[in-house]
Design a protein around this motif. Sequence first.
Motif, mmCIF file in Angstrom:
data_model
loop_
_atom_site.group_PDB
_atom_site.id
_atom_site.type_symbol
_atom_site.label_atom_id
_atom_site.label_comp_id
_atom_site.label_asym_id
_atom_site.label_seq_id
_atom_site.Cartn_x
_atom_site.Cartn_y
_atom_site.Cartn_z
ATOM 1 N N GLU A 1 0.857 -1.191 0.000
ATOM 2 C CA GLU A 1 0.000 0.000 0.000
ATOM 3 C C GLU A 1 0.888 1.235 0.000
ATOM 4 O O GLU A 1 2.040 1.168 0.426
ATOM 5 C CB GLU A 1 -0.855 0.035 1.283
ATOM 6 C CG GLU A 1 -2.070 -0.870 1.239
ATOM 7 C CD GLU A 1 -2.883 -0.800 2.520
ATOM 8 O OE1 GLU A 1 -2.507 -0.042 3.449
ATOM 9 O OE2 GLU A 1 -3.890 -1.519 2.588
ATOM 10 N N PRO A 2 0.361 2.381 -0.439
ATOM 11 C CA PRO A 2 1.160 3.607 -0.394
ATOM 12 C C PRO A 2 1.504 3.980 1.053
ATOM 13 O O PRO A 2 0.652 3.843 1.938
ATOM 14 C CB PRO A 2 0.230 4.660 -1.011
ATOM 15 C CG PRO A 2 -0.791 3.882 -1.765
ATOM 16 C CD PRO A 2 -0.948 2.579 -1.049
ATOM 17 N N VAL A 3 2.723 4.418 1.277
ATOM 18 C CA VAL A 3 3.143 4.853 2.622
ATOM 19 C C VAL A 3 3.871 6.189 2.499
ATOM 20 O O VAL A 3 4.397 6.528 1.435
ATOM 21 C CB VAL A 3 4.074 3.832 3.303
ATOM 22 C CG1 VAL A 3 3.361 2.521 3.571
ATOM 23 C CG2 VAL A 3 5.338 3.592 2.472
ATOM 24 N N THR A 4 3.900 6.933 3.598
ATOM 25 C CA THR A 4 4.650 8.192 3.593
ATOM 26 C C THR A 4 5.682 8.218 4.716
ATOM 27 O O THR A 4 6.499 9.117 4.798
ATOM 28 C CB THR A 4 3.700 9.399 3.769
ATOM 29 O OG1 THR A 4 2.833 9.132 4.870
ATOM 30 C CG2 THR A 4 2.863 9.625 2.505
ATOM 31 N N SER A 5 5.607 7.212 5.580
ATOM 32 C CA SER A 5 6.583 7.164 6.669
ATOM 33 C C SER A 5 6.961 5.717 6.939
ATOM 34 O O SER A 5 6.176 4.796 6.700
ATOM 35 C CB SER A 5 5.976 7.826 7.912
ATOM 36 O OG SER A 5 6.101 6.981 9.038
ATOM 37 N N GLY A 6 8.156 5.517 7.446
ATOM 38 C CA GLY A 6 8.657 4.179 7.737
ATOM 39 C C GLY A 6 7.834 3.459 8.783
ATOM 40 O O GLY A 6 7.785 2.233 8.816
ATOM 41 N N ARG A 7 7.186 4.243 9.639
ATOM 42 C CA ARG A 7 6.408 3.635 10.726
ATOM 43 C C ARG A 7 5.213 2.843 10.203
ATOM 44 O O ARG A 7 4.718 1.955 10.870
ATOM 45 C CB ARG A 7 5.921 4.721 11.702
ATOM 46 C CG ARG A 7 6.955 5.095 12.734
ATOM 47 C CD ARG A 7 6.365 6.025 13.776
ATOM 48 N NE ARG A 7 6.006 7.321 13.214
ATOM 49 C CZ ARG A 7 6.859 8.356 13.142
ATOM 50 N NH1 ARG A 7 8.082 8.246 13.627
ATOM 51 N NH2 ARG A 7 6.482 9.497 12.604
ATOM 52 N N GLN A 8 4.745 3.187 9.002
ATOM 53 C CA GLN A 8 3.585 2.469 8.437
ATOM 54 C C GLN A 8 3.954 1.078 7.923
ATOM 55 O O GLN A 8 3.088 0.247 7.688
ATOM 56 C CB GLN A 8 2.996 3.282 7.282
ATOM 57 C CG GLN A 8 2.362 4.582 7.692
ATOM 58 C CD GLN A 8 2.116 5.441 6.452
ATOM 59 O OE1 GLN A 8 2.986 6.189 6.023
ATOM 60 N NE2 GLN A 8 0.935 5.326 5.881
ATOM 61 N N ILE A 9 5.239 0.869 7.712
ATOM 62 C CA ILE A 9 5.663 -0.367 7.058
ATOM 63 C C ILE A 9 5.772 -1.509 8.069
ATOM 64 O O ILE A 9 6.322 -1.332 9.156
ATOM 65 C CB ILE A 9 7.019 -0.153 6.342
ATOM 66 C CG1 ILE A 9 6.873 0.954 5.289
ATOM 67 C CG2 ILE A 9 7.525 -1.444 5.718
ATOM 68 C CD1 ILE A 9 8.160 1.348 4.609
ATOM 69 N N ALA A 10 5.227 -2.648 7.705
ATOM 70 C CA ALA A 10 5.284 -3.811 8.592
ATOM 71 C C ALA A 10 6.734 -4.241 8.772
ATOM 72 O O ALA A 10 7.509 -4.254 7.818
ATOM 73 C CB ALA A 10 4.457 -4.937 8.001
ATOM 74 N N LYS A 11 7.097 -4.583 9.997
ATOM 75 C CA LYS A 11 8.468 -4.960 10.284
ATOM 76 C C LYS A 11 8.744 -6.398 9.832
ATOM 77 O O LYS A 11 9.729 -6.711 9.203
ATOM 78 C CB LYS A 11 8.747 -4.829 11.793
ATOM 79 C CG LYS A 11 8.788 -3.399 12.274
ATOM 80 C CD LYS A 11 10.164 -2.782 12.023
ATOM 81 C CE LYS A 11 10.154 -1.271 12.211
ATOM 82 N NZ LYS A 11 9.048 -0.529 11.596
ATOM 83 N N ASP A 12 7.835 -7.245 10.247
ATOM 84 C CA ASP A 12 8.050 -8.667 10.020
ATOM 85 C C ASP A 12 6.806 -9.147 9.299
ATOM 86 O O ASP A 12 5.722 -9.101 9.865
ATOM 87 C CB ASP A 12 8.158 -9.351 11.387
ATOM 88 C CG ASP A 12 8.898 -10.656 11.264
ATOM 89 O OD1 ASP A 12 9.499 -10.895 10.199
ATOM 90 O OD2 ASP A 12 8.857 -11.440 12.239
ATOM 91 N N TYR A 13 6.931 -9.508 8.053
ATOM 92 C CA TYR A 13 5.707 -9.813 7.311
ATOM 93 C C TYR A 13 5.874 -11.067 6.454
ATOM 94 O O TYR A 13 6.927 -11.337 5.909
ATOM 95 C CB TYR A 13 5.279 -8.631 6.442
ATOM 96 C CG TYR A 13 6.355 -8.090 5.524
ATOM 97 C CD1 TYR A 13 6.430 -8.519 4.208
ATOM 98 C CD2 TYR A 13 7.291 -7.167 5.990
ATOM 99 C CE1 TYR A 13 7.410 -8.034 3.367
ATOM 100 C CE2 TYR A 13 8.283 -6.684 5.154
ATOM 101 C CZ TYR A 13 8.342 -7.114 3.846
ATOM 102 O OH TYR A 13 9.321 -6.650 3.030
ATOM 103 N N ILE A 14 4.792 -11.816 6.373
ATOM 104 C CA ILE A 14 4.760 -12.946 5.454
ATOM 105 C C ILE A 14 4.417 -12.368 4.084
ATOM 106 O O ILE A 14 3.988 -11.223 3.998
ATOM 107 C CB ILE A 14 3.722 -14.020 5.889
ATOM 108 C CG1 ILE A 14 2.300 -13.439 5.852
ATOM 109 C CG2 ILE A 14 4.049 -14.545 7.275
ATOM 110 C CD1 ILE A 14 1.224 -14.502 5.980
ATOM 111 N N PRO A 15 4.600 -13.120 2.994
ATOM 112 C CA PRO A 15 4.285 -12.556 1.682
ATOM 113 C C PRO A 15 2.904 -11.902 1.652
ATOM 114 O O PRO A 15 1.944 -12.439 2.201
ATOM 115 C CB PRO A 15 4.355 -13.778 0.753
ATOM 116 C CG PRO A 15 5.403 -14.624 1.395
ATOM 117 C CD PRO A 15 5.174 -14.470 2.887
ATOM 118 N N THR A 16 2.855 -10.728 1.030
ATOM 119 C CA THR A 16 1.609 -9.954 0.955
ATOM 120 C C THR A 16 0.516 -10.761 0.246
ATOM 121 O O THR A 16 0.828 -11.689 -0.504
ATOM 122 C CB THR A 16 1.859 -8.665 0.161
ATOM 123 O OG1 THR A 16 2.536 -9.008 -1.045
ATOM 124 C CG2 THR A 16 2.708 -7.692 0.959
#
Lengths: 287, 353
Positions: free
Chosen positions: B38-53
């Motif tokens: 998804e579109p993000v504007t800050s690093g905090r929005q990004i999942a740290k540990d994620y399985i394939p989307t």
Amino acid sequence: MTLKRVILKDSEYEIKRARILRTKQMTETEKYFEIQLPGGESLDHEPGQFVEVSLLGIGEAPISISSSPTKRGSFELVVRDVGKFTGQGGRLTGALHKLEAGDEVGIRGPFGKGFPVRILEGNDLLFVAAGLGVVPLRSLINYVIDNRRDFGKVTILLGCRTPQNMLFADEVNEWNKRLDVNLNCTVDKADPEWKGNVGLITSLIPGVTLEPERTFGVVVGPPIMYKFVIKELLKKQIPERQILLSLERHMKCGLGKCGHCQINDVYCCQDGPVFSYDKTKNFPEAV
Amino acid sequence: MQYVTLKKERFDDFISRLAQDKKVVAPVAQDNNAYAFEPVTSGRQIAKDYIPTILPPKKYFMPQYETLATFNIGNGQQMEPVVEYERMILFGVRTCDLAGIQCLNMVFSERPKDHNYLVRKSKIIIIGYECNDYCDEYASCRLVHNHTPNGGYDLFFTDLGDKFIVHINTQAGDEIIEKTKLFEEANEKDLKALEALREKKRKIFANEVPVVHENIPQVFEKSYNSNIWEDLGKKCLSCGNCTNVCPTCYCFDVIDEPNLDLKTGKRYRRWDSCQSETFAKVAGGESFREERAARQRHRYYRKFKYPVDKFARLFCTGCGRCSRTCMAKINLKETVTALVAEQGLTDKKAGKE
């Protein structure tokens, strides 16, 4: 940072605006179209190739080219009204049937690998067509007739449901009159005036005399027909690589991408629709 | 080989700076342990540990709906082919998904070229992200050799604990490093740490199917008439989830959509699935893959056999999405394991150093 939409100059999806010169209702469900590209430009096709025909807003479908490339300035198609014939679908072919001379259609192509005319030269030819199969096969038959000296013995076997369903009946009659063509017809169901054979197309093959090493069998018809005809041709000792088939699949994009026409690992639209039997026998999904 | 590092406390700044002049998309957490680009504007929005989307990044290269042309039939068959694109930076692309994009690149670059795809591809910058451990039990990235990076990115991030080490693979990647001004040259210690991590991964990532990698095409050469396809056919619901989420499934349909004026409109393509019964149907009504078993087999052969012959490459990326999403619990690892066993090619030591 938004979605941009720009004109794409080299798109493979661009259509040519072609004009219908002439139409003819051939049977209740089949209509003939003579079509000209803008400025009388040549379609430059090989016998056995197909085009994608568009009516914008309705859709696009692959249609076999019925005319020989020796006919210049225009080309011919025969379209079956699928909805009328099968009772389902066929929005595009139904709409095409409503068109008359002067109307426009969109054309992409030609696409695919047609009949290998250079390889066929010098050989005897046994054409086998059933149902709509005569439509694409006619592009090759007329090519051969227009270059008759370059080919050996020519035999044409045709099959259709009833004498009324016979496509290009006048032309078939002309072929029949030629002394350099042997022609034999059969119908599933005769009427009192029918003088030809009654029965399946396969019943005509045993009676043909041929020299198998120098004969190419060229077969086009409904999917169900192939395995039976191939069996008869093999019985005649025609080598596997000299049996040519044109396979029907839904060639949606024509570009070897969309996947609809795939037969095992080949794309019918790019690698075919014409294949030799020594290839297709290795594709379990082919016939 | 050029490496730089980024301190983790600067990561948020990095994404913000990227987002100032380009759209940035990255994995964002959804409900139920699911993630989506998804579109993000800050690093905090990004999942740290994620399985394939849920959907692979193919959705940006080959959108689910894509206009191919606009038309106006007010005066005959008039159409204008178009391409829709968006400049963007894809952040957090796992090695399995990098491989998926590489597969699509091959398909759409093959003649006749698909210029819609190629234009769109040229506007996207890819920043990869290393998996230090398995995402979950569905992945089979070791089997297909995608657990470590094989190119296909502009920049590639690896988590080294307090910092990221970043491989610069292209000029476009280098320009990002220069412009954001947050990176430091990697030192000897950083490079050693990366090497140690990769060494550790060799032990973590074990062959998920007990077969020698090079024998996979051979297994499929012999399995065409296997009864295993019948078993799959009995389970399969033909829903098409597996092909939708697959990073290397690219079949599509082309559809016309007139506007309400019935004169103008668009011709678009949308994802299609070989798992639906009508996919291989022709006008006369014949369907060339009528049975679910044949359609499942076709899907597997388009991953493990046909592309190997054509592109010398497996089209299974090992991401595990098809198994994760299957409502009937058809599992790729189990299927391939069964096929391998049936061919007597089981090798429990395969892939273990």
